[in-house]
Scaffold this active site. Sequence first.
Site, mmCIF file in Angstrom:
data_model
loop_
_atom_site.group_PDB
_atom_site.id
_atom_site.type_symbol
_atom_site.label_atom_id
_atom_site.label_comp_id
_atom_site.label_asym_id
_atom_site.label_seq_id
_atom_site.Cartn_x
_atom_site.Cartn_y
_atom_site.Cartn_z
ATOM 1 N N PHE A 248 1.867 -4.850 19.578
ATOM 2 C CA PHE A 248 1.060 -5.269 18.435
ATOM 3 C C PHE A 248 1.458 -4.420 17.235
ATOM 4 O O PHE A 248 1.241 -3.207 17.227
ATOM 5 C CB PHE A 248 -0.421 -5.072 18.787
ATOM 6 C CG PHE A 248 -1.398 -5.561 17.761
ATOM 7 C CD1 PHE A 248 -1.761 -6.897 17.718
ATOM 8 C CD2 PHE A 248 -1.983 -4.666 16.871
ATOM 9 C CE1 PHE A 248 -2.699 -7.336 16.783
ATOM 10 C CE2 PHE A 248 -2.918 -5.103 15.945
ATOM 11 C CZ PHE A 248 -3.279 -6.448 15.904
ATOM 12 N N GLY B 272 -3.080 2.316 7.398
ATOM 13 C CA GLY B 272 -3.701 2.389 8.708
ATOM 14 C C GLY B 272 -4.932 1.512 8.770
ATOM 15 O O GLY B 272 -4.861 0.326 9.017
ATOM 16 N N SER B 273 -6.100 2.095 8.473
ATOM 17 C CA SER B 273 -7.353 1.363 8.549
ATOM 18 C C SER B 273 -7.439 0.247 7.513
ATOM 19 O O SER B 273 -8.101 -0.769 7.737
ATOM 20 C CB SER B 273 -8.532 2.333 8.364
ATOM 21 O OG SER B 273 -8.558 3.295 9.390
ATOM 22 N N GLU C 221 -7.574 1.932 16.917
ATOM 23 C CA GLU C 221 -8.482 0.779 16.815
ATOM 24 C C GLU C 221 -9.677 1.073 15.910
ATOM 25 O O GLU C 221 -10.776 0.580 16.125
ATOM 26 C CB GLU C 221 -8.990 0.352 18.207
ATOM 27 C CG GLU C 221 -7.988 0.358 19.323
ATOM 28 C CD GLU C 221 -6.747 -0.484 19.059
ATOM 29 O OE1 GLU C 221 -6.687 -1.166 18.007
ATOM 30 O OE2 GLU C 221 -5.840 -0.460 19.877
#
Length: 378
Positions: A122, A130-131, A359
């Site tokens: 993924f 990133g976020s 995540e």
Amino acid sequence: MRNLLTTEQLAARKRFHAFAADAIRPRAAEADARQAMSRDVVKALAAEGLLSAMIPGPGGDPALDPLEYGLLTEEIGWACQNVRNFVAVSDMVAHSVWRWGTDAQRARWLAPIAAGEVIASFALTEPGIGSDAKSIETTAESAGDEIVLRGRKKWISFGAMADVFLVFAQYDGKHTAFLVERDAPGLDITPIRDLMGLRGSLLAELTFTDCRIPAANLVGRPGTGLTFVASSALDVGRYSTAWGSVGLARACAEDSAAYATRRSQGGGPIRDHQLVQAMLTDMHVNSTAARLLCHRAGLARAARDPEAINQTLAAKYFASTAATRAAADAVQIHGAVGIGSEAAVQRYLRDAKVMEIIEGTTQLLQSILGAAATGAGL
């Protein structure tokens, strides 16, 4: 927990634990030391039917229900976080193709991924992104019956061994997902080594230099990459990380209790020392609370409750921070032994910290959950 599970779920947990204890845990230290996960583990997972287990099998085999999938992830996380991460990443891609892909894409990829013949990865994160996934800078441009990709992805789990990548790019300014095979012209893969934790997850940096792929490799529709494809995949990843963190906290508690029983200090086992008892108590209570949050999220997912997303975020937030606290205390209880290279607890601590980052970082989840708590509530 036992009285919260059905007879079938209890049997599944017993099967998952036996498999994890036999096929995964004995290799966990080696994966960390070698910074690589054996393909034999992939074959074992596939033979047990544990890859792509959350979607119906190609032969019509039923998918695991959300709680069964959580129990699977807890047991694998108890055994080895690198393997748990592998299952999560593989499932994130498989779920995306199953839910958003074309019939041809499903026929091409789902069975080989489930069989462990194809390793899927993924690819969302970038060197500077990133976020804030909506701000990705990798671009995709139409060129007849092909798509040309330009840009970089970084910190891509199992990128060093993957056969196919689910890649996210800006396509005419729209966040879009694509399937990119390892041998696509213009794709360069650079392994990333010497990480603090999840060292066996074979991370890599991907560079796309006029990388050409068939236009048919577009997943979903242009513009659905973030709001549909990535968001649903990340929800799977967060659910896995939450349950996996419970497994990690449980491993910390078990190892610490065993060590505190056999380690003597001051004329008796250190388990009799009140401050050690306090740490063991916190491990047990926090891991139990984290499991209950995961269980609540699993029930919500099974019921297709709209609150399942926030409940998964809450479970991931609490469980990952609980795992980090448990691992830090586990090292403390083990003392000098705990900081040695042969001690499992030092690996637990390194892996646990990563669980607070992947995540969705702890701080990002606090922001999301804080906003939700001031609205409809959790």
